[in-house]
Design an enzyme around this catalytic site. Structure first.
Site, PDB file in Angstrom:
ATOM      1  N   TYR A   1       3.872   5.148  11.425  1.00  0.00           N
ATOM      2  CA  TYR A   1       4.129   3.747  11.770  1.00  0.00           C
ATOM      3  C   TYR A   1       4.997   2.993  10.763  1.00  0.00           C
ATOM      4  O   TYR A   1       5.326   1.831  10.994  1.00  0.00           O
ATOM      5  CB  TYR A   1       2.799   3.001  11.958  1.00  0.00           C
ATOM      6  CG  TYR A   1       1.835   3.084  10.789  1.00  0.00           C
ATOM      7  CD1 TYR A   1       1.987   2.267   9.671  1.00  0.00           C
ATOM      8  CD2 TYR A   1       0.761   3.964  10.814  1.00  0.00           C
ATOM      9  CE1 TYR A   1       1.095   2.338   8.614  1.00  0.00           C
ATOM     10  CE2 TYR A   1      -0.140   4.043   9.757  1.00  0.00           C
ATOM     11  CZ  TYR A   1       0.037   3.223   8.655  1.00  0.00           C
ATOM     12  OH  TYR A   1      -0.850   3.289   7.607  1.00  0.00           O
TER      13      TYR A   1
ATOM     14  N   HIS B   1      -3.869   4.198   4.615  1.00  0.00           N
ATOM     15  CA  HIS B   1      -4.963   3.226   4.653  1.00  0.00           C
ATOM     16  C   HIS B   1      -6.253   3.873   4.158  1.00  0.00           C
ATOM     17  O   HIS B   1      -6.971   3.316   3.328  1.00  0.00           O
ATOM     18  CB  HIS B   1      -5.151   2.704   6.079  1.00  0.00           C
ATOM     19  CG  HIS B   1      -6.287   1.750   6.224  1.00  0.00           C
ATOM     20  ND1 HIS B   1      -6.242   0.467   5.733  1.00  0.00           N
ATOM     21  CD2 HIS B   1      -7.506   1.895   6.804  1.00  0.00           C
ATOM     22  CE1 HIS B   1      -7.387  -0.141   5.998  1.00  0.00           C
ATOM     23  NE2 HIS B   1      -8.172   0.709   6.645  1.00  0.00           N
TER      24      HIS B   1
ATOM     25  N   ARG C   1       0.851  -1.187   0.000  1.00  0.00           N
ATOM     26  CA  ARG C   1       0.000   0.000   0.000  1.00  0.00           C
ATOM     27  C   ARG C   1       0.886   1.236   0.000  1.00  0.00           C
ATOM     28  O   ARG C   1       1.495   1.577   1.012  1.00  0.00           O
ATOM     29  CB  ARG C   1      -0.924  -0.023   1.221  1.00  0.00           C
ATOM     30  CG  ARG C   1      -1.641   1.295   1.457  1.00  0.00           C
ATOM     31  CD  ARG C   1      -2.767   1.168   2.461  1.00  0.00           C
ATOM     32  NE  ARG C   1      -2.372   0.667   3.758  1.00  0.00           N
ATOM     33  CZ  ARG C   1      -1.773   1.382   4.710  1.00  0.00           C
ATOM     34  NH1 ARG C   1      -1.449   2.637   4.491  1.00  0.00           N
ATOM     35  NH2 ARG C   1      -1.482   0.839   5.879  1.00  0.00           N
TER      36      ARG C   1
END
Length: 405
Positions: free
Chosen positions: A307, A298, A294
């Protein structure tokens, strides 16, 4: 040693102490096993390298013409452009949220183009590429993220279910549908129908996904579980979801599992074709793990810089699914620049139409939220509608009393 610790031989029935087991793998070994590389390997099906080189695979051959390769390239470019416009429109306040697919175009277009007209597809909420392959215009997705509808297409006509927001729930829906295909005799030696369901690596931690796999295995349901392992379940890496590669989980349910390079549209197409054909002939279910990444957040409400590391993101840029196919088309297929310029111009036109549609989506009346709940209105729902409309009318009365018109 207690009797409970002894095992019975599968061959001669004798009993004895259990065989020595391998040492528990370290965390580093677990992560190394989960994070395969796109350079290949025994467990990763790949037909097009990150450098655009065509390679062969002993089990998944693909005979494809230059015209078909151009079509796949066009699909990915147009889907990415619509996705980028959706992201920008959310930042401009035109959409409540957007779910990007950046980086996952090859996995979706490859799988989507493997579907036959009679097959059924069940998406989660990121499958804009699958929608494209099922003949759904990108503008038909906008209402979901603007909050004006739940999806404007007919799922039966398009053979593409509405988006599912509840994580993993679509796997149960797809399994039930596939069981119906089996019970109604729509699979068999001569082929027939199949179902394909799409979900992410994070969804594999949901009970719905495991229940779906258990039921599909028991009933030989013709369903392909297509897991887009994009490495991050929102902010949790894949090693927080499993100790084994996700495709290996299929063996626990008794059906095949395959890992494919999800940034390779040719491999995704070839493996998906095979899996769907297996299901149409009554040999399902099958699990495909599309190993991809990705490249964006998100959703637009997420900040991936909190993160994950920038160097990981940069490394995956070198495996871009569109660029590798473009290089292959130029170097090995002799495709001229005019073709790429034409696709870019088409993408510009799509983007302009996409934006214009979003700016002009009509706002539905407030009673709309009550008209799409049941096929036949219930007395309770009618009472709720009237109560809510009276409540809203009170604000209009107050505005009139204050001299606001």
């Amino acid at each position: 040693m207690s009797p409970e610790q002894w095992t019975r031989s599968e061959t001669d029935g004798t009993t004895g102490p259990p065989a020595a087991t391998a040492a528990k793998p370290t965390r580093e070994q677990v992560i190394a096993g989960l994070r395969a590389t796109s350079e290949g390997g025994a467990d990763l099906v790949q037909l097009l390298t990150p450098e655009g080189q065509r390679v062969e695979h002993p089990d998944f051959d693909l005979d494809i013409s230059t015209a078909q390769l151009r079509d796949l390239y066009r699909d990915m470019v147009l889907v990415r452009r619509a996705d980028r416009e959706g992201n920008a429109l959310q930042r401009q306040g035109q959409l409540g949220i957007w779910v990007p697919l950046l980086g996952q175009e090859a996995a979706q277009i490859g799988a989507g183009r493997a579907l036959q007209p009679q097959d059924m597809a069940f998406p989660s909420y990121r499958e804009h590429g699958i929608a494209w392959c099922r003949g759904i215009d990108p503008t038909e997705i906008l209402g979901i993220f603007r909050g004006t509808d739940h999806g404007s297409w007919d799922p039966i006509d398009k053979r593409f279910h509405l988006y599912t927001i509840v994580i993993g729930n679509q796997c149960l829906n797809a399994t039930g549908y596939a069981m119906g295909q089996r019970f109604e005799g729509k699979v068999g030696d001569q082929g027939g129908e199949a179902t394909m369901v799409f979900f992410g690596d994070g969804a594999t931690s949901q009970g719905d996904v495991h229940e779906a796999m258990a039921w599909s295995a028991v009933y030989d349901a013709p369903v392909v579980f297509f897991c887009q392992n994009n490495q991050w379940a929102i902010s949790e890496p894949v090693e927080r979801q499993t100790r084994v590669p996700l495709y290996q989980r299929a063996s626990g349910y008794g059906f095949p599992g395959i890992r494919v390079d999800g940034n390779d549209v040719l491999a995704s197409l070839a493996v998906s074709r095979w899996a769907l054909d297996e299901c149409r002939h009554g040999n399902g279910p099958v699990l495909i793990e599309a190993f991809t990444y990705r490249m964006d957040a998100h959703t637009t409400s997420d900040d991936p810089t909190r993160y994950r590391l920038a160097d990981e993101h940069e490394a995956w840029k070198l495996k871009d699914p569109i660029e590798r196919l473009r290089v292959h088309l130029v170097r090995d297929q002799g495709v001229e620049q005019d073709f790429f310029d034409g696709v870019d111009a088409e993408a510009d036109e799509l983007a302009a139409r996409f934006r214009d549609f979003c700016f002009n989506i009509p706002e539905p009346p407030p009673e709309r939220m009550f008209s799409e709940v049941y096929a036949e209105e219930t007395p309770q729902l009618a009472a709720q509608r009237e109560s809510y409309l009276q409540y809203l009318a009170g604000f209009a009365d107050e505005a009139m009393a204050g001299g606001v018109r």
